[in-house]
Scaffold this active site. Structure first.
Site, PDB file in Angstrom:
ATOM      1  N   ASP A  21       0.740  -1.168   0.048  1.00  0.00           N
ATOM      2  CA  ASP A  21       0.119  -0.068  -0.004  1.00  0.00           C
ATOM      3  C   ASP A  21       0.848   1.443   0.043  1.00  0.00           C
ATOM      4  O   ASP A  21       1.700   1.514   0.748  1.00  0.00           O
ATOM      5  CB  ASP A  21      -0.843  -0.111   1.277  1.00  0.00           C
ATOM      6  CG  ASP A  21      -1.650   1.049   1.681  1.00  0.00           C
ATOM      7  OD1 ASP A  21      -1.750   1.939   0.583  1.00  0.00           O
ATOM      8  OD2 ASP A  21      -1.930   1.489   2.629  1.00  0.00           O
ATOM      9  N   ASP A  98      -6.460 -11.479 -14.327  1.00  0.00           N
ATOM     10  CA  ASP A  98      -7.423 -12.341 -14.025  1.00  0.00           C
ATOM     11  C   ASP A  98      -8.624 -12.191 -14.794  1.00  0.00           C
ATOM     12  O   ASP A  98      -9.243 -11.034 -14.978  1.00  0.00           O
ATOM     13  CB  ASP A  98      -7.644 -12.231 -12.234  1.00  0.00           C
ATOM     14  CG  ASP A  98      -8.067 -13.655 -11.855  1.00  0.00           C
ATOM     15  OD1 ASP A  98      -8.860 -14.240 -12.119  1.00  0.00           O
ATOM     16  OD2 ASP A  98      -7.449 -13.717 -10.831  1.00  0.00           O
ATOM     17  N   ASP A 199     -10.690 -17.410 -14.443  1.00  0.00           N
ATOM     18  CA  ASP A 199     -11.625 -17.828 -13.305  1.00  0.00           C
ATOM     19  C   ASP A 199     -12.674 -18.804 -13.361  1.00  0.00           C
ATOM     20  O   ASP A 199     -13.449 -18.791 -14.397  1.00  0.00           O
ATOM     21  CB  ASP A 199     -11.890 -16.721 -12.524  1.00  0.00           C
ATOM     22  CG  ASP A 199     -12.458 -16.945 -11.176  1.00  0.00           C
ATOM     23  OD1 ASP A 199     -11.717 -17.301 -10.204  1.00  0.00           O
ATOM     24  OD2 ASP A 199     -13.853 -16.887 -11.143  1.00  0.00           O
ATOM     25  N   GLU A 256      -8.081 -21.967 -14.269  1.00  0.00           N
ATOM     26  CA  GLU A 256      -8.759 -22.752 -12.956  1.00  0.00           C
ATOM     27  C   GLU A 256      -9.585 -23.702 -13.273  1.00  0.00           C
ATOM     28  O   GLU A 256     -10.918 -23.566 -13.724  1.00  0.00           O
ATOM     29  CB  GLU A 256      -9.086 -21.713 -12.357  1.00  0.00           C
ATOM     30  CG  GLU A 256      -9.577 -22.186 -10.848  1.00  0.00           C
ATOM     31  CD  GLU A 256     -10.687 -21.456  -9.715  1.00  0.00           C
ATOM     32  OE1 GLU A 256     -10.397 -21.434  -8.810  1.00  0.00           O
ATOM     33  OE2 GLU A 256     -11.411 -20.781 -10.453  1.00  0.00           O
ATOM     34  N   HIS A 328      -4.290 -17.441  -3.713  1.00  0.00           N
ATOM     35  CA  HIS A 328      -5.189 -16.862  -2.604  1.00  0.00           C
ATOM     36  C   HIS A 328      -6.459 -17.416  -2.226  1.00  0.00           C
ATOM     37  O   HIS A 328      -7.183 -17.090  -1.320  1.00  0.00           O
ATOM     38  CB  HIS A 328      -5.594 -15.614  -3.265  1.00  0.00           C
ATOM     39  CG  HIS A 328      -6.514 -15.980  -4.465  1.00  0.00           C
ATOM     40  ND1 HIS A 328      -6.126 -16.734  -5.686  1.00  0.00           N
ATOM     41  CD2 HIS A 328      -7.781 -15.659  -4.749  1.00  0.00           C
ATOM     42  CE1 HIS A 328      -7.136 -16.775  -6.740  1.00  0.00           C
ATOM     43  NE2 HIS A 328      -8.130 -16.326  -6.066  1.00  0.00           N
ATOM     44  N   ASP A 329      -6.807 -18.761  -2.638  1.00  0.00           N
ATOM     45  CA  ASP A 329      -7.698 -19.472  -2.259  1.00  0.00           C
ATOM     46  C   ASP A 329      -7.575 -20.706  -1.149  1.00  0.00           C
ATOM     47  O   ASP A 329      -8.341 -21.268  -0.887  1.00  0.00           O
ATOM     48  CB  ASP A 329      -8.570 -20.362  -3.312  1.00  0.00           C
ATOM     49  CG  ASP A 329      -9.408 -19.317  -4.048  1.00  0.00           C
ATOM     50  OD1 ASP A 329      -9.534 -18.005  -3.716  1.00  0.00           O
ATOM     51  OD2 ASP A 329      -9.415 -19.374  -5.494  1.00  0.00           O
TER      52      ASP A 329
HETATM   53  C1  NOJ Z   1     -12.093 -18.806  -7.989  1.00  0.00           C
HETATM   54  C2  NOJ Z   1     -11.401 -17.473  -7.318  1.00  0.00           C
HETATM   55  O1  NOJ Z   1      -9.941 -18.017  -7.371  1.00  0.00           O
HETATM   56  C3  NOJ Z   1     -12.053 -17.300  -6.147  1.00  0.00           C
HETATM   57  O2  NOJ Z   1     -11.123 -16.379  -5.252  1.00  0.00           O
HETATM   58  C4  NOJ Z   1     -13.244 -16.892  -6.222  1.00  0.00           C
HETATM   59  O3  NOJ Z   1     -14.085 -16.794  -4.941  1.00  0.00           O
HETATM   60  C5  NOJ Z   1     -14.157 -17.864  -7.074  1.00  0.00           C
HETATM   61  N1  NOJ Z   1     -13.462 -18.152  -8.402  1.00  0.00           N
HETATM   62  C6  NOJ Z   1     -15.494 -17.217  -7.924  1.00  0.00           C
HETATM   63  O4  NOJ Z   1     -15.023 -16.265  -8.738  1.00  0.00           O
END
Ligand code: NOJ
Length: 556
Positions: A21, A98, A199, A256, A328-329
């Protein structure tokens, strides 16, 4: 296999909100990313994937886009983005955006118009269906929990959202939607982005009948995945997408994909596949619980090794996978894949070694290069993530105590990877001079970039060596294209493989056990390309690896 520009590259995912930031609002921004391009270049990164930076209400952290053509003001301006593109180019680096096109935000103008008139032109941009006997059109459970259908107040209509209710699914059967999306994608490609991480793309194909299935949980619902699994024909949509966009620009795409059907790998990432590559999620899937995070399972080493080698073998004559230990997931890889005794710097380097030197594109996630770890939150209120809140609720409903539900979040939460990047040991880890949007992991005093930059044996400096090895003139070819041949499979807790091409061979050995291990073989004459410890014990016919030791041997 025809060589492609991205084959020998290394990639890095930035989660912009948590990277750096520069204006003190507690949220990372594009200027912060620009200021760290040299850091990433020095690390050995060529491709940078930015999690979404488009205009968004941030219900799902930018994966709910309200304007595909705007940069969200939290991150800066389009001028900042153009500067980022220019500065990346100067350093011979690539920016990958993305691409979230299965759904948009409920605040997107298309959806706002659709709500006014579900039967009108924009209604057909989404999936509006009438309810049945006062119930939703079918019994699908959204990925984030609850029904996947949301009622439109004052009408009989519901709309489909596979994720949060603020993320309505776009209707890919409508040519107008496709035209809008293709135009937008080409607009970004014309601007100079090198490609996209795509995504949730497998979800775009729906069964327009939306049939109900046998419930799979006490809520009487069934995972919306069941409908995705039941339909064929996503390939036609993906081909059309590729032909109208990516292919024209030789763009790099990484998808993904979770619910791919058996034998479809070649169609997805083969020579003429829908995508350049896709993430290998096989190890991540090992921990999936039957009902949610609350019954997720710890990962056993044998399974970890088996699924990685399976993916490597399966993809060998087909194409390239993108290898990750976290994103990040996911929780942090060092917490998930390393046994307790290995959660130290040697272990972090060992995990990095076996992952980065696999065949495929290495994708690092921000903070991985310094060994960032899961962050303990004291209550559910300290979490921000919509998915975490849903999973926490499900855990309580299943009878877990608050403490147990929080433990499940500690092990699995997406916020583990979203805590701010740890740059130094000053306030807020040097991430922000304001109040960070998410808790900073208190371990930043010990684990941070500044400390590790100045220490030759740090995890950070080891990652630099790993990435440099992939690009070393003598080893680039074998480490890019060489087959991954598993070794010592009958030795438990040993992760070992050779990378082989023509007469060239590199051997990677790693000891995940808590005891020294002797492996028979002729290593004594091979040059040691990397060793995560100071010493190594070699005899003419064996090598002894200490617990958490990883060694890479080169050509005789
Ligand atoms: C996969 C993404 O990586 C995730 O962060 C998101 O919540 C879902 N798709 C929905 O877009």
């Amino acid at each position: 296999m025809n060589k492609k520009w991205w084959h020998d590259k290394a990639a890095y995912q930035i989660y912009p909100k948590s990277f750096l930031d520069t204006n003190g609002d507690g949220i990372g921004d594009l200027k912060g990313i620009i200021s760290k391009l040299d850091y990433l270049k020095d690390l050995g990164i060529d491709i940078i994937w930015l999690s979404p930076i488009y205009q968004s209400p941030f219900v799902d952290q930018g994966y709910d886009i309200s304007d595909y053509y705007k940069i969200d003001e939290k991150f800066g301006t389009m001028d900042d983005f153009d500067t980022l593109l220019d500065e990346a180019k100067k350093r011979d680096m690539h920016i990958v955006m993305d691409l979230v096109i299965n759904h948009c935000s409920d605040k997107h103008e298309w959806f706002q118009k659709a709500l006014q008139d579900p039967e009108g032109e924009y209604g057909d941009y989404f999936y509006f269906r009438k309810g049945k006997n006062g119930n939703p059109p079918s019994n699908y459970r959204a990925y984030f929990g609850g029904s996947a259908w949301e009622k439109v107040e004052g009408t009989d209509y519901y709309y489909l959202h596979m994720f949060a209710k603020q993320q309505p699914d776009l209707n890919w059967n409508n040519p107008k939607v496709l035209k809008e999306l293709y135009t937008m994608i080409n607009w970004w490609l014309n601007k100079g982005v090198s490609g996209f991480r795509i995504d949730a793309i497998i979800n775009i194909k729906k069964d327009p009948e939306f049939k109900s299935f046998e419930p799979d949980g006490p809520d009487g619902l069934t995972s919306v995945c069941r409908m995705v699994d039941s339909v064929d024909g996503v390939g036609e949509l993906l081909e059309d997408l590729k032909k109208n966009t990516f292919e024209k620009y030789d763009a790099f795409t990484v998808a993904e994909v979770f619910n791919m059907k058996k034998d479809e790998l070649i169609e997805f990432v083969g020579e003429n596949g829908h995508f350049s590559t896709m993430f290998d999620f096989s190890t991540h899937q090992l921990s999936f619980g039957e009902h949610g995070w609350y019954d997720s399972k710890p990962i056993q080493f044998e399974d970890f090794r088996r699924v990685i080698f399976h993916s490597q073998t399966e993809c060998l004559d087909i194409g390239f996978l993108a290898n990750i230990i976290e994103n990040h997931d996911e929780p942090r890889g060092v917490n998930r894949y390393l046994p307790k005794h290995a959660r130290n710097e040697a272990g972090f380097k060992m995990l990095g070694t076996v992952s980065v030197l696999l065949r495929g594109l290495p994708f690092l996630y921000q903070g991985q290069e310094i060994g960032m770890q899961n962050c303990r939150m004291n209550s559910i209120d300290e979490y921000d993530d919509i998915n975490t809140k849903g999973e926490y609720k499900m855990a309580l409903e299943a009878g877990l105590s608050d403490r147990e539900a929080l433990e499940a979040c500690y092990e699995n939460s997406r916020d583990n990877a979203r805590t701010p990047m740890q740059w130094d040991d000053s306030a807020n880890a040097g991430f922000s001079s304001g109040t960070p949007w998410l808790k900073v992991n208190p371990n930043y005093k010990d684990i941070n970039v500044k400390e590790q930059s100045g220490r030759p044996d740090s995890v950070l400096n080891y990652y630099k060596k790993l990435l440099a090895l992939r690009k070393n003139d003598s080893y680039r070819e074998v480490l890019t294209y060489g087959a991954c041949i598993p070794m010592y499979l009958d030795e438990d807790n040993i992760f070992a493989y050779a990378r082989e091409k023509d007469n060239h061979k590199v051997i990677v050995l790693a000891n995940f056990s808590d005891k020294p291990r002797v492996l028979n073989g002729d290593f004594a004459n091979r040059p040691i390309l990397l060793n995560n410890m100071e010493n190594i014990t070699l005899s003419p016919s064996s090598v002894t690896l200490m617990p958490c030791q990883a060694v890479v041997f080169g050509e005789i």
